[in-house]
Design a protein around this motif. Structure first.
Motif, PDB file in Angstrom:
ATOM      1  N   CYS A   1       0.853  -1.186   0.000  1.00 45.83           N
ATOM      2  CA  CYS A   1       0.000   0.000   0.000  1.00 45.83           C
ATOM      3  C   CYS A   1       0.890   1.238   0.000  1.00 45.83           C
ATOM      4  O   CYS A   1       1.797   1.342   0.836  1.00 45.83           O
ATOM      5  CB  CYS A   1      -0.904   0.009   1.229  1.00 45.83           C
ATOM      6  SG  CYS A   1      -2.024   1.419   1.216  1.00 45.83           S
ATOM      7  N   ILE A   2       0.642   2.127  -0.940  1.00 45.42           N
ATOM      8  CA  ILE A   2       1.402   3.382  -0.954  1.00 45.42           C
ATOM      9  C   ILE A   2       0.904   4.212   0.211  1.00 45.42           C
ATOM     10  O   ILE A   2      -0.295   4.488   0.324  1.00 45.42           O
ATOM     11  CB  ILE A   2       1.206   4.165  -2.267  1.00 45.42           C
ATOM     12  CG1 ILE A   2       1.509   3.290  -3.489  1.00 45.42           C
ATOM     13  CG2 ILE A   2       2.096   5.411  -2.271  1.00 45.42           C
ATOM     14  CD1 ILE A   2       1.189   3.953  -4.821  1.00 45.42           C
TER      15      ILE A   2
ATOM     16  N   LYS B   1       0.924   7.642  -9.386  1.00 46.61           N
ATOM     17  CA  LYS B   1       0.770   7.058 -10.732  1.00 46.61           C
ATOM     18  C   LYS B   1       2.089   6.401 -11.162  1.00 46.61           C
ATOM     19  O   LYS B   1       2.109   5.257 -11.619  1.00 46.61           O
ATOM     20  CB  LYS B   1       0.395   8.187 -11.698  1.00 46.61           C
ATOM     21  CG  LYS B   1       0.087   7.756 -13.111  1.00 46.61           C
ATOM     22  CD  LYS B   1      -0.511   8.955 -13.873  1.00 46.61           C
ATOM     23  CE  LYS B   1      -1.081   8.552 -15.192  1.00 46.61           C
ATOM     24  NZ  LYS B   1      -0.095   8.404 -16.240  1.00 46.61           N
ATOM     25  N   LEU B   2       3.197   7.113 -10.967  1.00 46.88           N
ATOM     26  CA  LEU B   2       4.505   6.588 -11.370  1.00 46.88           C
ATOM     27  C   LEU B   2       4.849   5.325 -10.591  1.00 46.88           C
ATOM     28  O   LEU B   2       5.397   4.370 -11.139  1.00 46.88           O
ATOM     29  CB  LEU B   2       5.592   7.656 -11.150  1.00 46.88           C
ATOM     30  CG  LEU B   2       5.454   8.927 -11.998  1.00 46.88           C
ATOM     31  CD1 LEU B   2       6.456   9.985 -11.560  1.00 46.88           C
ATOM     32  CD2 LEU B   2       5.637   8.587 -13.482  1.00 46.88           C
ATOM     33  N   THR B   3       4.488   5.317  -9.310  1.00 49.43           N
ATOM     34  CA  THR B   3       4.788   4.143  -8.466  1.00 49.43           C
ATOM     35  C   THR B   3       4.003   2.922  -8.950  1.00 49.43           C
ATOM     36  O   THR B   3       4.560   1.825  -9.107  1.00 49.43           O
ATOM     37  CB  THR B   3       4.438   4.451  -6.992  1.00 49.43           C
ATOM     38  OG1 THR B   3       5.080   5.661  -6.610  1.00 49.43           O
ATOM     39  CG2 THR B   3       4.870   3.338  -6.062  1.00 49.43           C
ATOM     40  N   ILE B   4       2.707   3.133  -9.201  1.00 47.28           N
ATOM     41  CA  ILE B   4       1.881   1.995  -9.651  1.00 47.28           C
ATOM     42  C   ILE B   4       2.355   1.530 -11.038  1.00 47.28           C
ATOM     43  O   ILE B   4       2.472   0.324 -11.291  1.00 47.28           O
ATOM     44  CB  ILE B   4       0.382   2.376  -9.685  1.00 47.28           C
ATOM     45  CG1 ILE B   4      -0.094   2.724  -8.276  1.00 47.28           C
ATOM     46  CG2 ILE B   4      -0.463   1.231 -10.261  1.00 47.28           C
ATOM     47  CD1 ILE B   4      -1.498   3.291  -8.188  1.00 47.28           C
ATOM     48  N   GLU B   5       2.674   2.492 -11.909  1.00 47.64           N
ATOM     49  CA  GLU B   5       3.152   2.124 -13.256  1.00 47.64           C
ATOM     50  C   GLU B   5       4.410   1.265 -13.172  1.00 47.64           C
ATOM     51  O   GLU B   5       4.539   0.269 -13.876  1.00 47.64           O
ATOM     52  CB  GLU B   5       3.470   3.392 -14.062  1.00 47.64           C
ATOM     53  CG  GLU B   5       2.248   3.925 -14.784  1.00 47.64           C
ATOM     54  CD  GLU B   5       2.514   5.287 -15.446  1.00 47.64           C
ATOM     55  OE1 GLU B   5       1.535   5.871 -15.925  1.00 47.64           O
ATOM     56  OE2 GLU B   5       3.682   5.759 -15.454  1.00 47.64           O
ATOM     57  N   TRP B   6       5.308   1.652 -12.270  1.00 50.71           N
ATOM     58  CA  TRP B   6       6.564   0.890 -12.119  1.00 50.71           C
ATOM     59  C   TRP B   6       6.256  -0.543 -11.687  1.00 50.71           C
ATOM     60  O   TRP B   6       6.817  -1.512 -12.217  1.00 50.71           O
ATOM     61  CB  TRP B   6       7.470   1.582 -11.097  1.00 50.71           C
ATOM     62  CG  TRP B   6       8.814   0.937 -10.987  1.00 50.71           C
ATOM     63  CD1 TRP B   6       9.930   1.213 -11.719  1.00 50.71           C
ATOM     64  CD2 TRP B   6       9.168  -0.135 -10.105  1.00 50.71           C
ATOM     65  NE1 TRP B   6      10.955   0.385 -11.350  1.00 50.71           N
ATOM     66  CE2 TRP B   6      10.530  -0.453 -10.362  1.00 50.71           C
ATOM     67  CE3 TRP B   6       8.485  -0.867  -9.134  1.00 50.71           C
ATOM     68  CZ2 TRP B   6      11.201  -1.458  -9.670  1.00 50.71           C
ATOM     69  CZ3 TRP B   6       9.166  -1.871  -8.453  1.00 50.71           C
ATOM     70  CH2 TRP B   6      10.508  -2.163  -8.718  1.00 50.71           C
ATOM     71  N   ILE B   7       5.319  -0.673 -10.738  1.00 53.78           N
ATOM     72  CA  ILE B   7       4.966  -2.017 -10.246  1.00 53.78           C
ATOM     73  C   ILE B   7       4.318  -2.840 -11.365  1.00 53.78           C
ATOM     74  O   ILE B   7       4.629  -4.018 -11.553  1.00 53.78           O
ATOM     75  CB  ILE B   7       4.040  -1.910  -9.005  1.00 53.78           C
ATOM     76  CG1 ILE B   7       4.840  -1.341  -7.823  1.00 53.78           C
ATOM     77  CG2 ILE B   7       3.427  -3.257  -8.644  1.00 53.78           C
ATOM     78  CD1 ILE B   7       4.042  -1.064  -6.567  1.00 53.78           C
TER      79      ILE B   7
ATOM     80  N   VAL C   1       1.522  -8.388  -8.337  1.00 54.25           N
ATOM     81  CA  VAL C   1       1.753  -7.693  -7.070  1.00 54.25           C
ATOM     82  C   VAL C   1       0.600  -6.721  -6.843  1.00 54.25           C
ATOM     83  O   VAL C   1       0.294  -5.886  -7.686  1.00 54.25           O
ATOM     84  CB  VAL C   1       3.110  -6.948  -7.093  1.00 54.25           C
ATOM     85  CG1 VAL C   1       3.228  -5.997  -5.914  1.00 54.25           C
ATOM     86  CG2 VAL C   1       4.249  -7.963  -7.066  1.00 54.25           C
ATOM     87  N   LYS C   2      -0.062  -6.882  -5.711  1.00 50.45           N
ATOM     88  CA  LYS C   2      -1.236  -6.055  -5.404  1.00 50.45           C
ATOM     89  C   LYS C   2      -0.789  -4.794  -4.683  1.00 50.45           C
ATOM     90  O   LYS C   2       0.039  -4.864  -3.764  1.00 50.45           O
ATOM     91  CB  LYS C   2      -2.212  -6.830  -4.507  1.00 50.45           C
ATOM     92  CG  LYS C   2      -2.608  -8.192  -5.059  1.00 50.45           C
ATOM     93  CD  LYS C   2      -3.397  -8.048  -6.324  1.00 50.45           C
ATOM     94  CE  LYS C   2      -3.678  -9.382  -6.989  1.00 50.45           C
ATOM     95  NZ  LYS C   2      -4.002  -9.254  -8.413  1.00 50.45           N
ATOM     96  N   VAL C   3      -1.374  -3.663  -5.076  1.00 47.76           N
ATOM     97  CA  VAL C   3      -0.974  -2.413  -4.421  1.00 47.76           C
ATOM     98  C   VAL C   3      -2.163  -1.464  -4.257  1.00 47.76           C
ATOM     99  O   VAL C   3      -2.882  -1.190  -5.211  1.00 47.76           O
ATOM    100  CB  VAL C   3       0.194  -1.732  -5.184  1.00 47.76           C
ATOM    101  CG1 VAL C   3      -0.142  -1.441  -6.635  1.00 47.76           C
ATOM    102  CG2 VAL C   3       0.653  -0.459  -4.481  1.00 47.76           C
TER     103      VAL C   3
ATOM    104  N   GLY D   1      -4.785   2.076 -11.758  1.00 50.59           N
ATOM    105  CA  GLY D   1      -4.680   0.635 -11.546  1.00 50.59           C
ATOM    106  C   GLY D   1      -4.545   0.217 -10.094  1.00 50.59           C
ATOM    107  O   GLY D   1      -4.184  -0.930  -9.797  1.00 50.59           O
ATOM    108  N   ALA D   2      -4.852   1.132  -9.158  1.00 55.42           N
ATOM    109  CA  ALA D   2      -4.742   0.769  -7.737  1.00 55.42           C
ATOM    110  C   ALA D   2      -5.667  -0.414  -7.430  1.00 55.42           C
ATOM    111  O   ALA D   2      -6.780  -0.496  -7.962  1.00 55.42           O
ATOM    112  CB  ALA D   2      -5.133   1.962  -6.870  1.00 55.42           C
ATOM    113  N   ASP D   3      -5.205  -1.312  -6.570  1.00 53.03           N
ATOM    114  CA  ASP D   3      -6.035  -2.472  -6.201  1.00 53.03           C
ATOM    115  C   ASP D   3      -7.103  -2.112  -5.188  1.00 53.03           C
ATOM    116  O   ASP D   3      -8.129  -2.766  -5.103  1.00 53.03           O
ATOM    117  CB  ASP D   3      -5.151  -3.598  -5.673  1.00 53.03           C
ATOM    118  CG  ASP D   3      -4.535  -4.373  -6.819  1.00 53.03           C
ATOM    119  OD1 ASP D   3      -5.294  -5.064  -7.511  1.00 53.03           O
ATOM    120  OD2 ASP D   3      -3.327  -4.249  -7.035  1.00 53.03           O
ATOM    121  N   PHE D   4      -6.826  -1.123  -4.358  1.00 52.86           N
ATOM    122  CA  PHE D   4      -7.865  -0.529  -3.509  1.00 52.86           C
ATOM    123  C   PHE D   4      -7.489   0.924  -3.296  1.00 52.86           C
ATOM    124  O   PHE D   4      -6.343   1.321  -3.561  1.00 52.86           O
ATOM    125  CB  PHE D   4      -8.026  -1.289  -2.173  1.00 52.86           C
ATOM    126  CG  PHE D   4      -6.832  -1.256  -1.272  1.00 52.86           C
ATOM    127  CD1 PHE D   4      -6.610  -0.210  -0.381  1.00 52.86           C
ATOM    128  CD2 PHE D   4      -5.902  -2.298  -1.294  1.00 52.86           C
ATOM    129  CE1 PHE D   4      -5.499  -0.187   0.451  1.00 52.86           C
ATOM    130  CE2 PHE D   4      -4.780  -2.285  -0.469  1.00 52.86           C
ATOM    131  CZ  PHE D   4      -4.579  -1.227   0.406  1.00 52.86           C
TER     132      PHE D   4
END
Ligand code: RVP
Length: 503
Positions: free
Chosen positions: A259-260, A271-277, A285-287, A305-308
């Motif tokens: 979770c960020i 956005k950049l963090t989720i894109e990298w994942i 990998v769920k985030v 694309g956040a998982d929650f």
């Protein structure tokens, strides 16, 4: 001209549930609190669901290894705090994943040169008479033997007698190897008529001890949150700065969901963090992401694309973000707005993105309100900080036991990444406080009591599941005068302690 949101933004305490019809089937024992944790498509099941709608806050003073184990045992999930080195955080994640229910870590470990007198003193202190002997006296040291109360006679033996001279030595011990299951360990205990079975790794280091009792963890804790390999599930906090180093270590350690952790999540950094994942791991990998407080923020993170998505700015009990920066929104209004956006998003795209209400839960009934308003689950800091399993010290303050609880934005935590806006400046002003919360005993007892209340209220609303509660709940705003009416009033309460104690 700036945008003005219509109406006032409200908190949980300004709402009440109006009971609806409940049938005779509607009893707490029939209520399921299972709830989605990660996004899923219409007609499909989420890859991860929680068995109870509670996760612990990504905070130094809340979520360490013990919280991870205790909360997963009850069906929820802890997010190990990220304001520590990636290696230390990964080690905590690994410790939760490696934890085996029923494999007890000894709190009464000896070294071979200790005296009988010291053994007796330790027994007196811990109340435990089965004492492993290791080379360094630690519960994870190399196993050299075991002492039980059958090995000495306090009335006859010399108190200066050395442990090495009366322990049962390693070569005479029956042990289990690191891969042994709890039921196999129990079988050996019964077959060999043992009281306890030490379990060791390849290097003969003690991992834990299985004691003689009909121990079926899953029968005692039927809600346990387990992965496909029957290990406890655990989450971990990450930030938008060092994810390239941190995420691989957490994934390697076995984190089930990330979770960020940010005080303000409507940003390109997320956005950049989720894109990298996604580039590196796809959707494996769920985030989760956040925090946001309105529909626009939700849609942005859902599209990323956040998982929650986590809702809440400034409502946390130790949080002074609203006072310092003037940003935030009443938690109830923010949650209602975001949950409406989630439902619209689901209608439009067929993708359901669970919403987590983060911060500001004071009374147990606030949890039922949050669920009724649309939250899929809640993140709680203060609530969990009060239990034995939070990592902080229990202290006596003016005759009352307290646990320490401090914010991630406090000078004590110095979690500048959580409040980072880019650039070189590190935490230049604080957004949180250092505090005490009343000690509340074990997590299992506390969570059990709270959820019984939640289930009872759900029954009053005619709901046997969280989804049903969200469809059937009828909520009303209350005036400040009726809030006064809600507590004891116009009487002299006999036990004043009772009126101030945590409800
Ligand atoms: P509470 O449960 O009301 O104690 O709130 C916990 C939440 O408060 C956390 O999950 C986080 O979102 C927020 N928080 C943590 N530290 C701080 C701070 O120092 N301002 N705020």
């Amino acid at each position: 001209m700036a945008t003005f949101f219509p109406g006032v933004s409200h908190t949980f305490s300004e709402y009440l549930l109006v009971p609806g019809y409940s049938s005779s089937e509607c009893v707490p024992a029939n209520v399921s609190l299972k709830t989605p944790l990660t996004r899923f498509k219409r007609g499909e099941q989420p890859e991860i669901s929680l068995n109870i709608p509670m996760v612990s806050a990504i905070m130094q003073s809340v979520s360490g290894t013990d919280m991870g184990v205790a909360l997963a045992t009850q069906g929820g999930l802890a997010f190990i705090y990220g304001s520590q080195s990636a290696e230390d955080e990964a080690a905590m994640v690994k410790a939760v994943k490696d934890h085996k229910a029923g494999f007890v870590e000894s709190d009464s470990t000896l070294t071979p040169d200790m005296t009988l007198e010291q053994v007796m003193a330790l027994k007196e202190k811990t109340g435990h008479s089965t004492m492993p002997v290791t080379d360094d006296g630690s519960p994870r040291g190399r196993l050299l033997g075991i002492v039980t109360s059958r090995d000495y006679r306090p009335s006859r033996d010399d108190p200066q007698k050395r442990v090495a001279d009366f322990m049962t030595p390693r070569q005479d011990l029956i042990v289990g190897d690191r891969h042994i299951t709890l039921s196999a360990a129990n079988d050996i205990i019964w077959e060999k008529k043992l009281n306890a079975l030490p379990v060791v790794d390849e290097a003969d280091h003690l991992i834990g001890i299985v004691f003689r009792k009909d121990y079926d963890s899953h029968k005692i804790n039927p809600n346990e949150l387990l992965d496909a390999n029957k290990r406890y599930m655990v989450g971990a906090g990450i930030n938008t700065r060092d994810y390239a180093e941190r995420v691989p270590l957490l994934v390697e350690a076995g984190a089930d969901v990330l979770c960020i952790d940010s005080s303000e999540g409507f940003s390109e950094w997320q956005k950049l963090t989720i894109e990298w994942i996604r580039e590196r791991y796809g959707t494996e990998v769920k985030v989760g992401a956040g925090n946001i407080v309105d529909a626009e923020g939700f849609r942005f993170l859902a599209d990323c694309g956040a998982d929650f998505v986590k809702v809440g700015i400034g409502g946390g009990s130790i949080c002074i973000t609203r006072e310092t920066k003037g940003i935030g929104r009443g938690q109830a209004t923010a949650l209602i707005d975001v949950c409406r956006a989630r439902d619209e998003y689901f209608e439009e795209t067929g993708v359901y993105v669970p919403v987590c209400s983060d911060g500001g839960i004071v009374y147990d009934y606030h949890m039922t309100l949050a669920l009724a308003m649309g939250a899929d689950f809640m993140m709680l800091g203060r609530y969990f900080a009060r239990f034995d399993e939070s990592p902080t010290s229990r202290v006596n303050v003016n005759g009352q036991y307290m646990k320490e609880y401090w914010g991630e934005g406090s000078a004590r935590a110095r979690n500048w990444q959580r409040y980072d806006l880019g650039g070189a400046a590190k935490l230049s002003f604080v957004e949180g406080v250092d505090s005490y919360v009343p000690y509340a005993g074990s997590l299992k007892d506390g969570v059990g009591g709270t959820l019984y209340k939640v289930k009872s209220t759900m029954c009053n609303c005619g709901a046997l599941s969280i989804k049903e509660l969200q469809e059937k709940a009828r909520l009303t705003l209350v005036s400040s005068t009726s809030i006064v009416e809600g507590g004891a009033h116009d009487v002299v309460v006999k036990d004043t302690q009772q009126s101030v104690s945590y409800r």
